[in-house]
Design a protein around this motif. Structure first.
Motif, short mmCIF file in Angstrom:
data_model
loop_
_atom_site.label_atom_id
_atom_site.label_comp_id
_atom_site.label_asym_id
_atom_site.label_seq_id
_atom_site.Cartn_x
_atom_site.Cartn_y
_atom_site.Cartn_z
N PHE A 137 -8.32 29.43 1.41
CA PHE A 137 -8.60 29.13 0.00
C PHE A 137 -9.01 27.68 -0.23
CE2 PHE A 137 -7.25 29.09 -4.62
CZ PHE A 137 -8.32 29.85 -5.04
N SER A 138 -8.39 26.74 0.46
CA SER A 138 -8.75 25.33 0.22
C SER A 138 -10.18 25.05 0.67
CB SER A 138 -7.77 24.39 0.90
OG SER A 138 -7.84 24.52 2.31
N GLY A 139 -10.61 25.65 1.78
CA GLY A 139 -12.00 25.48 2.22
C GLY A 139 -12.98 26.13 1.25
N TYR A 140 -12.60 27.29 0.74
CA TYR A 140 -13.41 27.98 -0.27
C TYR A 140 -13.57 27.10 -1.51
CZ TYR A 140 -14.01 31.43 -4.08
OH TYR A 140 -14.43 32.12 -5.19
N GLN A 141 -12.47 26.51 -1.95
CA GLN A 141 -12.51 25.65 -3.12
C GLN A 141 -13.34 24.39 -2.86
OE1 GLN A 141 -8.20 25.43 -3.79
NE2 GLN A 141 -8.56 26.42 -5.77
N GLN A 142 -13.23 23.82 -1.66
CA GLN A 142 -14.03 22.64 -1.33
C GLN A 142 -15.52 22.98 -1.34
OE1 GLN A 142 -12.46 21.34 2.43
NE2 GLN A 142 -10.70 20.33 1.50
#
Length: 125
Positions: free
Chosen positions: A77-82
């Protein structure tokens, strides 16, 4: 019997929440694609700005929604958000160029977005 009925209603409600989350994310992504297309065809700064504002709003909504295919796995999720933040940053840079009456340069800037989309879809779709 009342407990069974209550359980049925609860499960129906929670299922509809998850289903609507999926539809909302897909809808927001479709809005982004549509607004990007409209911004590319804009004939005025105002028209470009309206479409980029809607694009950014849809991207912000998408950024906080976990793709349902992940089935609760938040490890990506953090990579998706970035990735979505990078898309938002490019859109904001294009909007700033348009504010400076540089519509052609703004359109060139949003020309980077399809490549970002392709890259991040490979990673997170």
């Amino acid at each position: 019997m009342k407990k069974l009925f209550a359980l049925f209603i609860f499960s129906l409600f929670t299922t509809s929440i998850f289903a609507s989350e999926h539809i909302n994310l897909r809808d927001e992504m479709m809005v982004m694609a549509q607004r990007l297309n409209f911004a590319n065809r804009a004939n005025s700064v105002e028209e470009f700005q309206q479409n980029m504002t809607a694009f950014i709003e849809a991207a912000e909504k998408s950024k906080v929604t976990q793709p349902p295919k992940w089935e609760g796995d938040v490890s990506q999720f953090s990579g998706y958000q970035q990735g979505l933040q990078k898309v938002i940053d490019v859109a904001k840079e294009a909007a700033e160029l348009a504010n400076q009456n540089k519509l052609n340069e703004a359109k060139e800037k949003i020309g980077e977005l399809p490549e970002l989309r392709k890259m991040y879809h490979k990673l997170y779709k």
